[in-house]
Every structure is written in C-alpha cells, then in structure tokens.
Design a protein around this motif. Structure first.
Motif, PDB file in Angstrom:
ATOM      1  N   LEU A 191       0.837  -1.200   0.000  1.00 49.17           N
ATOM      2  CA  LEU A 191       0.000   0.000   0.000  1.00 49.17           C
ATOM      3  C   LEU A 191       0.871   1.249   0.000  1.00 49.17           C
ATOM      4  O   LEU A 191       1.847   1.319   0.744  1.00 49.17           O
ATOM      5  CB  LEU A 191      -0.878   0.024   1.261  1.00 49.17           C
ATOM      6  N   CYS A 192       0.512   2.223  -0.817  1.00 48.95           N
ATOM      7  CA  CYS A 192       1.217   3.507  -0.745  1.00 48.95           C
ATOM      8  C   CYS A 192       1.024   4.052   0.669  1.00 48.95           C
ATOM      9  O   CYS A 192       1.975   4.457   1.325  1.00 48.95           O
ATOM     10  CB  CYS A 192       0.657   4.485  -1.775  1.00 48.95           C
ATOM     11  N   ALA A 193      -0.234   4.021   1.142  1.00 50.06           N
ATOM     12  CA  ALA A 193      -0.526   4.498   2.492  1.00 50.06           C
ATOM     13  C   ALA A 193      -1.443   3.504   3.198  1.00 50.06           C
ATOM     14  O   ALA A 193      -2.431   3.034   2.615  1.00 50.06           O
ATOM     15  CB  ALA A 193      -1.206   5.850   2.437  1.00 50.06           C
ATOM     16  N   TYR A 248       3.580   7.364   7.528  1.00 52.46           N
ATOM     17  CA  TYR A 248       3.839   8.812   7.633  1.00 52.46           C
ATOM     18  C   TYR A 248       3.928   9.327   6.202  1.00 52.46           C
ATOM     19  O   TYR A 248       4.853   8.993   5.476  1.00 52.46           O
ATOM     20  CB  TYR A 248       5.164   9.065   8.346  1.00 52.46           C
ATOM     21  N   LYS A 249       2.960  10.074   5.754  1.00 51.03           N
ATOM     22  CA  LYS A 249       2.923  10.487   4.349  1.00 51.03           C
ATOM     23  C   LYS A 249       3.239  11.974   4.192  1.00 51.03           C
ATOM     24  O   LYS A 249       2.513  12.831   4.718  1.00 51.03           O
ATOM     25  CB  LYS A 249       1.521  10.221   3.762  1.00 51.03           C
ATOM     26  N   PRO A 250       4.278  12.317   3.465  1.00 49.55           N
ATOM     27  CA  PRO A 250       4.541  13.731   3.172  1.00 49.55           C
ATOM     28  C   PRO A 250       3.626  14.158   2.031  1.00 49.55           C
ATOM     29  O   PRO A 250       3.694  13.589   0.950  1.00 49.55           O
ATOM     30  CB  PRO A 250       6.014  13.720   2.722  1.00 49.55           C
ATOM     31  N   SER A 301       5.714   2.884  -9.835  1.00 51.67           N
ATOM     32  CA  SER A 301       4.405   3.498  -9.552  1.00 51.67           C
ATOM     33  C   SER A 301       4.504   5.012  -9.484  1.00 51.67           C
ATOM     34  O   SER A 301       3.709   5.729 -10.094  1.00 51.67           O
ATOM     35  CB  SER A 301       3.847   2.979  -8.216  1.00 51.67           C
ATOM     36  N   HIS A 302       5.490   5.507  -8.717  1.00 53.62           N
ATOM     37  CA  HIS A 302       5.609   6.957  -8.590  1.00 53.62           C
ATOM     38  C   HIS A 302       6.242   7.577  -9.829  1.00 53.62           C
ATOM     39  O   HIS A 302       6.181   8.789 -10.007  1.00 53.62           O
ATOM     40  CB  HIS A 302       6.363   7.317  -7.303  1.00 53.62           C
ATOM     41  N   SER A 303       6.877   6.750 -10.681  1.00 51.21           N
ATOM     42  CA  SER A 303       7.422   7.266 -11.939  1.00 51.21           C
ATOM     43  C   SER A 303       6.302   7.457 -12.952  1.00 51.21           C
ATOM     44  O   SER A 303       6.126   8.536 -13.509  1.00 51.21           O
ATOM     45  CB  SER A 303       8.444   6.281 -12.525  1.00 51.21           C
ATOM     46  N   VAL A 363       6.421  -1.025  -5.415  1.00 49.99           N
ATOM     47  CA  VAL A 363       5.283  -0.851  -6.328  1.00 49.99           C
ATOM     48  C   VAL A 363       3.973  -0.812  -5.549  1.00 49.99           C
ATOM     49  O   VAL A 363       3.761  -1.577  -4.611  1.00 49.99           O
ATOM     50  CB  VAL A 363       5.304  -1.949  -7.432  1.00 49.99           C
ATOM     51  N   ASP A 364       3.099   0.113  -5.950  1.00 52.02           N
ATOM     52  CA  ASP A 364       1.822   0.309  -5.255  1.00 52.02           C
ATOM     53  C   ASP A 364       0.771  -0.695  -5.714  1.00 52.02           C
ATOM     54  O   ASP A 364       0.492  -0.807  -6.923  1.00 52.02           O
ATOM     55  CB  ASP A 364       1.268   1.718  -5.546  1.00 52.02           C
ATOM     56  N   PHE A 365       0.171  -1.383  -4.748  1.00 55.37           N
ATOM     57  CA  PHE A 365      -0.995  -2.230  -4.986  1.00 55.37           C
ATOM     58  C   PHE A 365      -2.057  -1.803  -3.985  1.00 55.37           C
ATOM     59  O   PHE A 365      -1.750  -1.200  -2.956  1.00 55.37           O
ATOM     60  CB  PHE A 365      -0.643  -3.715  -4.747  1.00 55.37           C
ATOM     61  N   LEU A 408      -6.634   6.204   0.171  1.00 54.35           N
ATOM     62  CA  LEU A 408      -6.572   7.602   0.598  1.00 54.35           C
ATOM     63  C   LEU A 408      -5.422   8.348  -0.065  1.00 54.35           C
ATOM     64  O   LEU A 408      -5.364   9.566  -0.047  1.00 54.35           O
ATOM     65  CB  LEU A 408      -6.450   7.672   2.132  1.00 54.35           C
ATOM     66  N   VAL A 409      -4.457   7.608  -0.604  1.00 51.79           N
ATOM     67  CA  VAL A 409      -3.327   8.223  -1.310  1.00 51.79           C
ATOM     68  C   VAL A 409      -3.016   7.404  -2.567  1.00 51.79           C
ATOM     69  O   VAL A 409      -2.928   6.170  -2.501  1.00 51.79           O
ATOM     70  CB  VAL A 409      -2.053   8.254  -0.419  1.00 51.79           C
ATOM     71  N   ASP A 410      -2.845   8.070  -3.684  1.00 51.19           N
ATOM     72  CA  ASP A 410      -2.329   7.460  -4.919  1.00 51.19           C
ATOM     73  C   ASP A 410      -3.109   6.243  -5.428  1.00 51.19           C
ATOM     74  O   ASP A 410      -2.525   5.362  -6.080  1.00 51.19           O
ATOM     75  CB  ASP A 410      -0.846   7.067  -4.734  1.00 51.19           C
ATOM     76  N   GLY A 411      -4.432   6.219  -5.190  1.00 51.73           N
ATOM     77  CA  GLY A 411      -5.269   5.128  -5.712  1.00 51.73           C
ATOM     78  C   GLY A 411      -5.127   4.944  -7.228  1.00 51.73           C
ATOM     79  O   GLY A 411      -4.996   3.821  -7.707  1.00 51.73           O
ATOM     80  N   PRO A 412      -5.124   6.058  -7.994  1.00 54.56           N
ATOM     81  CA  PRO A 412      -5.119   5.908  -9.461  1.00 54.56           C
ATOM     82  C   PRO A 412      -3.910   5.163 -10.021  1.00 54.56           C
ATOM     83  O   PRO A 412      -3.951   4.686 -11.148  1.00 54.56           O
ATOM     84  CB  PRO A 412      -5.138   7.368  -9.964  1.00 54.56           C
ATOM     85  N   GLN A 413      -2.830   5.053  -9.259  1.00 53.20           N
ATOM     86  CA  GLN A 413      -1.659   4.347  -9.800  1.00 53.20           C
ATOM     87  C   GLN A 413      -1.500   2.948  -9.214  1.00 53.20           C
ATOM     88  O   GLN A 413      -0.563   2.223  -9.574  1.00 53.20           O
ATOM     89  CB  GLN A 413      -0.383   5.162  -9.572  1.00 53.20           C
ATOM     90  N   ALA A 414      -2.431   2.547  -8.317  1.00 47.65           N
ATOM     91  CA  ALA A 414      -2.273   1.241  -7.652  1.00 47.65           C
ATOM     92  C   ALA A 414      -2.719   0.114  -8.573  1.00 47.65           C
ATOM     93  O   ALA A 414      -3.718   0.231  -9.290  1.00 47.65           O
ATOM     94  CB  ALA A 414      -3.086   1.223  -6.361  1.00 47.65           C
TER      95      ALA A 414
END
Ligand code: PEP
Ligand code: MN
Length: 367
Positions: A108-110, A137-139, A289-291, A322-324, A332-338
């Motif tokens: 999970l990203c978050a 802890y998400k910036p 994922s973040h790329s 990698v985000d799943f 709550l964070v970065d769903g569109p790239q999971a």
C-alpha cells in the motif's frame, strides 16, 4: 583512502598498522566494522591529504588485505576502481540485499484500514512474497490531504506482517522521532517483522534527517533519489547515511519531476540503474508506480507500470517498490496508480521474465 583488513581479523592482530597510521601527520582515521553472518569485515577510512601516502607500503603491513584509493566524493558507498569489488550486500531480518539479486516490495502507498492491510499481506503470502511497502507517515503536497495514520497504525501493521510471514516493510519516515515510534511498536508487538526506513524524494537533502537515520544501526535505509537534483547530489545524500555509520543503504530511482515526462507523473529514469551500480556499491531499487503514476494500458495489453518495471529489471534493478491496493477507489493516497491484487501474480511473472532476460544478457556479456 580505504584500508581493507583481512576478514574476521581481531583488534590485537593489527596493532602495527594502527601504530603506522597514528604516526601519519595530519591524517585521521575511522574504523568501520561490518558484522555479517559469516564474518566481520573491517575497513579503516583515512581522512586528510592521503595523496602522498604510498599504498604499497600499507599493503605490506600484517593484517592488511588491500588498500583502495578513493576517487569519488562518496567515499564509503562509492566503487573506486574497476577492481573495487568489495561486497555490496547486507542481510536484514533474513533477507539479503545486494547488487546481484532482486526483491519485490509490493504494497500500500498508504495504510488506511486494517482490513486493507490484511488483504494485501495475505495476497503477498499467497504469492510467495516476504517484503512489502506500507506508508504510515505520508509527506503530502497539501496540508489538507490525509497525512497518514502515523504511529497509531504501526502495531496492527506489524502484527499482520508477522501473521503473513512478511520480513521487511519499507516505510517512509519524515522525522527522526518516527524511528523511535517504529522501534517502540516493534518492541510492543514482539518484533514480528522488520522495517526498512524510507527517505522520500522530498527529503533526499534533509541533511539532519539523513544524519539521524545514518546514526542508527538497527534498520537499513531506502533512499529515494531527489526528483529535482542531479544524480551526483542524490548519491552524496546516500553517503551522508554511510558517513554516520549505517552502510545498509538501498538507492531508489523514482523518476524526475519535469513536464517533459508527460503524460507520466515523472520522467522515468531507469536507464540510471547500471550507472548507480557502476558508481556505487548500493543495491538499486526502482519505483515504477511513482514514476508512471497511472494505470494506463498499452495496446499490447500490458500496463505502462509493467513496461517501466521491466525496463528497470532488464537493466539489473535489485528491488521494486510498487503500489498495490485491494480497492484503489477507496485508497486515501495514490489510488489511481495502484495495481489490483488480482494483478499481482501476472506482475510477478512478468518481473521474472525480465529478470531471466537480464541474467541471460549478463552471461552473454561474460563470454
Ligand atoms: C512513496 O513511495 O510513497 C513516496 C511518497 O515516494 P516519493 O518520495 O518517491 O515521492
Ligand atoms: Mn505514493
């Protein structure tokens, strides 16, 4: 200059060397011991104007295996000569990280809910995985966005990791106090898993955070490349960690911030995988994922995240972050790239194909 001693040498077996080094004018030294499972490696860093010190003289002193002249600004993590083949690997919680192997950290990203964490961990175990990513802890760019559950989620994340056999969780920290919070939660839950402290791209040059993370020896570190600085500046940031004593550093490429990468979130920089391996001894991670930052699918049926991953792996990457998410629409964070949990088996198989191709390329080059 780095003096490399014979493996597992005892302190009282290199007093001649220490006497010699103590007599060198204007040169100070720092001893570093790397305790591996098989042996302890001792390296002595000479600091000052070492240009006139004859390397050959030191190499004849009992206990000395080799002397390496430092040619890069990153003196500890750097690879200083073509024959500088010092081991770059380290072991943490039963998992070995090196420039020669590959681990996938899907997760999970978050962290949002215990249910989602559990579904993720179970999918990883079902697919033979022992590593994951979990952001507590998400910036965030906006102060009004979800900032992560922080320490309140740590206990259940660690317990669930233990339940599903996860050995290493990559977890970003943004303040040194988070190291203590992670330590406390691991102690409270009986150390069911391990943590790799992640320093995010926004903090690559937060030098005080780097120093704090470098001072502790308990956790290895994943340092993300800064998204708007040169590669050399990011490698120097990694050296901050090592210069404070922690050499267990993995370097992550995660794309560069520029609209020239559009429609990707960042300009994918995975051609730098072999460059970082040539300049330093660090294992190299890629974060597709973040790329890429989306779930776009190319006409061949593969996701662009998969294509980016394969490009990094075929170039020799050692770790994939990698985000799943079990329900990206609820993330709550970065769903569109999971990616979806159902996509995990195919993702892992695709990684395996790229890794095998990389290994074949390496053996071809050796002939
Ligand atoms: C992350 O991995 O969750 C993250 C925030 O990455 P980056 O620091 O590369 O943006
Ligand atoms: Mn993210």
């Amino acid at each position: 200059m780095i003096v490399i001693l014979e493996p597992s040498i005892q302190k009282n077996n290199y007093h001649n060397l220490m006497a010699y080094l103590d007599n060198l004018p204007n040169i100070s030294h720092r001893i570093h011991e790397e305790k591996g499972t098989q042996q302890t490696l001792t390296e002595i860093y000479l600091i000052g104007d070492t240009a006139s010190i004859p390397k050959e003289n030191i190499e004849t002193i009992p206990g000395v295996e080799r002397v390496v002249r430092v040619s890069q600004p990153y003196r500890i993590l750097g690879r200083h000569a073509p024959d500088d083949n010092r081991s770059s690997s380290f072991e943490y919680n039963g998992v070995t990280f090196s420039q020669d192997n590959l681990h996938v950290f899907a997760g999970l990203c978050a962290v949002d809910t215990p249910e989602h964490v559990e579904l993720m961990m179970k999918a990883l175990q079902d697919n033979g995985q022992v590593c994951t990513r979990m952001g507590a802890y998400k910036p965030r760019t906006s102060p009004y966005s979800f900032q992560g559950h922080g320490k309140s989620c740590l206990n259940y994340v660690f317990e669930l990791a233990g339940k599903y056999g996860i050995k290493v969780i990559a977890m970003e920290i943004t303040h040194e106090i988070h190291i203590q919070e992670i330590n406390e939660a691991l102690a409270q839950t009986g150390h069911p898993t391990g943590v790799m402290l992640q320093i995010g791209t926004r903090n690559t040059q937060n030098f005080e955070l780097l120093k704090s993370v470098g001072k502790q020896q308990q956790f290895p570190t994943l340092l993300k490349r800064g998204f708007g600085i040169t590669l050399e500046e990011s490698l120097n940031a990694a050296e901050y960690l090592a210069s404070e004593g922690n050499h267990k550093v993995v370097f992550a490429l995660r794309g560069m911030k520029t609209h020239l990468g559009d429609p990707h979130r960042n300009l994918v920089d995975f051609t730098h995988v072999p460059v970082v391996k040539r300049l330093t001894r660090m294992p190299v991670c890629i974060d597709p994922s973040h790329s890429v930052g989306n779930r776009a699918r190319s006409p061949d049926g593969l996701l662009e995240v998969q294509h980016a991953t394969a490009q990094g792996v075929i170039a020799g990457a050692n770790m994939i972050l990698v985000d799943f998410h079990p329900h990206p629409e609820k993330a709550l964070v970065d769903g569109p790239q999971a990616l979806l949990l159902e996509e995990l088996p195919a993702f892992l198989q695709d990684v395996q194909i790229a890794r095998e191709a990389y290994e074949k390329r390496v053996s071809l080059a050796a002939h």
